[in-house]
Design a protein around this motif. Structure first.
Motif, PDB file in Angstrom:
ATOM      1  N   VAL A  95     -11.217   0.764 -10.031  1.00  0.00           N
ATOM      2  CA  VAL A  95      -9.940   0.268  -8.919  1.00  0.00           C
ATOM      3  C   VAL A  95      -8.537   0.629  -9.863  1.00  0.00           C
ATOM      4  CG1 VAL A  95      -8.807  -1.743  -8.168  1.00  0.00           C
ATOM      5  CG2 VAL A  95     -11.442  -1.580  -8.436  1.00  0.00           C
ATOM      6  N   TRP A  96      -7.904   1.377  -8.966  1.00  0.00           N
ATOM      7  CA  TRP A  96      -6.425   1.711  -9.306  1.00  0.00           C
ATOM      8  C   TRP A  96      -5.394   0.520  -8.627  1.00  0.00           C
ATOM      9  CZ3 TRP A  96      -9.803   5.401  -8.137  1.00  0.00           C
ATOM     10  CH2 TRP A  96     -10.060   6.401  -9.194  1.00  0.00           C
ATOM     11  N   LYS A  97      -4.351   0.045  -9.367  1.00  0.00           N
ATOM     12  CA  LYS A  97      -3.350  -0.616  -8.750  1.00  0.00           C
ATOM     13  C   LYS A  97      -1.971  -0.234  -8.945  1.00  0.00           C
ATOM     14  CE  LYS A  97      -2.181  -5.407  -8.492  1.00  0.00           C
ATOM     15  NZ  LYS A  97      -2.320  -6.923  -8.894  1.00  0.00           N
ATOM     16  N   ASN A  98      -1.204  -0.186  -7.817  1.00  0.00           N
ATOM     17  CA  ASN A  98       0.115   0.156  -8.105  1.00  0.00           C
ATOM     18  C   ASN A  98       0.863  -0.816  -8.679  1.00  0.00           C
ATOM     19  OD1 ASN A  98       2.773   1.026  -7.901  1.00  0.00           O
ATOM     20  ND2 ASN A  98       2.666   1.727  -5.635  1.00  0.00           N
ATOM     21  N   THR A  99       0.994  -0.780  -9.860  1.00  0.00           N
ATOM     22  CA  THR A  99       1.937  -1.888 -10.645  1.00  0.00           C
ATOM     23  C   THR A  99       3.347  -1.624 -10.946  1.00  0.00           C
ATOM     24  OG1 THR A  99       1.293  -0.673 -12.771  1.00  0.00           O
ATOM     25  CG2 THR A  99      -0.224  -2.701 -11.899  1.00  0.00           C
ATOM     26  N   SER A 100       3.898  -0.563 -10.015  1.00  0.00           N
ATOM     27  CA  SER A 100       5.180  -0.127 -10.070  1.00  0.00           C
ATOM     28  C   SER A 100       5.975  -0.676  -8.716  1.00  0.00           C
ATOM     29  CB  SER A 100       5.472   1.336 -10.385  1.00  0.00           C
ATOM     30  OG  SER A 100       5.283   1.886  -9.321  1.00  0.00           O
ATOM     31  N   GLU A 101       7.164  -0.147  -8.760  1.00  0.00           N
ATOM     32  CA  GLU A 101       7.937  -0.421  -7.253  1.00  0.00           C
ATOM     33  C   GLU A 101       8.009   0.852  -6.697  1.00  0.00           C
ATOM     34  OE1 GLU A 101       8.935  -3.638  -6.590  1.00  0.00           O
ATOM     35  OE2 GLU A 101       8.005  -4.253  -8.513  1.00  0.00           O
ATOM     36  N   ALA A 102       7.524   1.822  -7.085  1.00  0.00           N
ATOM     37  CA  ALA A 102       7.444   3.132  -6.425  1.00  0.00           C
ATOM     38  C   ALA A 102       6.207   3.488  -5.680  1.00  0.00           C
ATOM     39  CB  ALA A 102       7.512   4.298  -7.337  1.00  0.00           C
ATOM     40  N   ASP A 103       6.321   4.097  -4.484  1.00  0.00           N
ATOM     41  CA  ASP A 103       5.031   4.393  -3.795  1.00  0.00           C
ATOM     42  C   ASP A 103       4.224   5.474  -4.522  1.00  0.00           C
ATOM     43  OD1 ASP A 103       5.754   2.723  -1.756  1.00  0.00           O
ATOM     44  OD2 ASP A 103       6.708   4.062  -0.521  1.00  0.00           O
ATOM     45  N   HIS A 104       2.710   5.446  -4.453  1.00  0.00           N
ATOM     46  CA  HIS A 104       2.113   6.535  -5.085  1.00  0.00           C
ATOM     47  C   HIS A 104       0.838   6.782  -4.233  1.00  0.00           C
ATOM     48  CE1 HIS A 104       3.940   6.021  -9.013  1.00  0.00           C
ATOM     49  NE2 HIS A 104       3.941   4.741  -8.753  1.00  0.00           N
ATOM     50  N   THR A 105       0.088   7.825  -4.680  1.00  0.00           N
ATOM     51  CA  THR A 105      -1.297   8.176  -4.189  1.00  0.00           C
ATOM     52  C   THR A 105      -2.404   8.287  -5.100  1.00  0.00           C
ATOM     53  OG1 THR A 105      -1.124  10.329  -4.270  1.00  0.00           O
ATOM     54  CG2 THR A 105      -0.283   9.435  -2.137  1.00  0.00           C
ATOM     55  N   VAL A 106      -3.527   8.119  -5.179  1.00  0.00           N
ATOM     56  CA  VAL A 106      -4.505   8.489  -6.036  1.00  0.00           C
ATOM     57  C   VAL A 106      -5.092   9.719  -5.142  1.00  0.00           C
ATOM     58  CG1 VAL A 106      -6.688   8.004  -6.991  1.00  0.00           C
ATOM     59  CG2 VAL A 106      -4.816   6.308  -6.793  1.00  0.00           C
ATOM     60  N   ALA A 165      -9.454  10.305  -2.237  1.00  0.00           N
ATOM     61  CA  ALA A 165      -8.165  10.179  -2.039  1.00  0.00           C
ATOM     62  C   ALA A 165      -7.788   8.801  -1.392  1.00  0.00           C
ATOM     63  CB  ALA A 165      -7.524  11.342  -1.343  1.00  0.00           C
ATOM     64  N   SER A 166      -6.541   8.076  -1.860  1.00  0.00           N
ATOM     65  CA  SER A 166      -6.239   7.115  -1.184  1.00  0.00           C
ATOM     66  C   SER A 166      -5.861   7.395   0.223  1.00  0.00           C
ATOM     67  CB  SER A 166      -5.099   6.373  -1.818  1.00  0.00           C
ATOM     68  OG  SER A 166      -4.052   7.141  -2.162  1.00  0.00           O
ATOM     69  N   GLY A 167      -6.194   6.485   1.031  1.00  0.00           N
ATOM     70  CA  GLY A 167      -6.274   7.011   2.573  1.00  0.00           C
ATOM     71  C   GLY A 167      -7.326   7.457   3.375  1.00  0.00           C
ATOM     72  N   GLY A 168      -8.406   7.799   2.394  1.00  0.00           N
ATOM     73  CA  GLY A 168      -9.635   8.089   2.695  1.00  0.00           C
ATOM     74  C   GLY A 168      -9.901   9.644   3.431  1.00  0.00           C
ATOM     75  N   TYR A 169      -8.970  10.625   2.771  1.00  0.00           N
ATOM     76  CA  TYR A 169      -8.924  11.696   3.315  1.00  0.00           C
ATOM     77  C   TYR A 169      -9.998  12.639   2.563  1.00  0.00           C
ATOM     78  CZ  TYR A 169      -4.684  10.333   4.755  1.00  0.00           C
ATOM     79  OH  TYR A 169      -3.561   9.463   5.372  1.00  0.00           O
ATOM     80  N   GLU A 170     -10.579  13.477   3.091  1.00  0.00           N
ATOM     81  CA  GLU A 170     -11.879  14.466   2.802  1.00  0.00           C
ATOM     82  C   GLU A 170     -11.553  15.661   2.052  1.00  0.00           C
ATOM     83  OE1 GLU A 170     -14.907  14.427   5.657  1.00  0.00           O
ATOM     84  OE2 GLU A 170     -14.639  12.562   6.283  1.00  0.00           O
ATOM     85  N   TRP A 209       0.423  13.126   3.574  1.00  0.00           N
ATOM     86  CA  TRP A 209       1.446  12.563   2.955  1.00  0.00           C
ATOM     87  C   TRP A 209       2.940  12.606   3.538  1.00  0.00           C
ATOM     88  CZ3 TRP A 209       2.522   8.782   0.066  1.00  0.00           C
ATOM     89  CH2 TRP A 209       3.912   8.434  -0.627  1.00  0.00           C
ATOM     90  N   ASP A 210       2.904  13.649   4.569  1.00  0.00           N
ATOM     91  CA  ASP A 210       4.241  13.919   5.276  1.00  0.00           C
ATOM     92  C   ASP A 210       4.617  12.843   6.263  1.00  0.00           C
ATOM     93  OD1 ASP A 210       4.544  16.669   4.247  1.00  0.00           O
ATOM     94  OD2 ASP A 210       3.427  17.431   5.716  1.00  0.00           O
ATOM     95  N   ASP A 211       3.591  11.987   6.510  1.00  0.00           N
ATOM     96  CA  ASP A 211       3.832  10.598   7.256  1.00  0.00           C
ATOM     97  C   ASP A 211       3.425   9.387   6.357  1.00  0.00           C
ATOM     98  OD1 ASP A 211       4.825  11.918   9.615  1.00  0.00           O
ATOM     99  OD2 ASP A 211       2.516  12.405  10.067  1.00  0.00           O
ATOM    100  N   ARG A 212       3.566   9.367   5.007  1.00  0.00           N
ATOM    101  CA  ARG A 212       3.196   8.579   4.062  1.00  0.00           C
ATOM    102  C   ARG A 212       1.951   8.081   4.049  1.00  0.00           C
ATOM    103  NH1 ARG A 212       7.249   8.328   0.494  1.00  0.00           N
ATOM    104  NH2 ARG A 212       7.454   6.110   0.526  1.00  0.00           N
TER     105      ARG A 212
END
Length: 144
Positions: free
Chosen positions: A61-72, A87-92, A101-104
């Motif tokens: 389990v990854w957790k964003n512990t910062s104030e910035a946006d991230h991906t895994v 990949a976060s977002g479930g991309y294949e 990511w262009d649309d976050r």
């Protein structure tokens, strides 16, 4: 009158000097994910820890512990051949994650989590799309 001005200046300087102390501690924190809520945290441009070892069948389990946006986002060519892409977002695929990511797409906001279960032994390398240029990368080492 001079004493008041002196005390005001000293008080202001002391307050300014201490203002960053609490946030400075979190910058140097090596493992923001102690406990059961996550295994890997994220600061502004790092996964913490950047190398994590587990056994086959375990979930990370990854957790964003910062104030910035991230991906895994897994590096497609740097995971075992028979392993599931993640990949976060479930991309294949890595390309799909980049395009989204262009649309976050795949965005992990502050305190958001992402998890993946690793079923194949080997080394898995991954990164954060918006901070790839800052070398925000990590590695999962999965053993039998």
């Amino acid at each position: 009158m001079h004493r008041r001005a002196y005390l005001a200046a000293v008080g202001t300087a002391a307050s300014a000097g201490l203002a960053g102390c609490s946030s400075a501690l979190s910058v140097f924190e090596d493992d923001p994910c102690t406990g059961t809520e996550c295994h890997i945290g994220m600061n502004r441009t790092e996964f913490l820890p950047d190398v994590y070892e587990i056994s086959v069948g375990e979930t990370v389990v990854w957790k964003n512990t910062s104030e910035a946006d991230h991906t895994v986002t897994a590096y497609e060519g740097l995971i075992p051949d028979d392993a599931d892409y993640f990949a976060s977002g479930g991309y294949e695929s890595q390309t799909a994650a980049y395009d989204a990511w262009d649309d976050r797409g795949g965005r992990l906001g502050t305190r958001d989590t992402f998890e993946h279960t690793f079923e194949i032994a080997g080394t898995y390398e991954y990164f954060c799309i918006p901070h790839e240029g800052a070398e925000m990368t990590g590695k999962i080492v999965v053993s039998e």
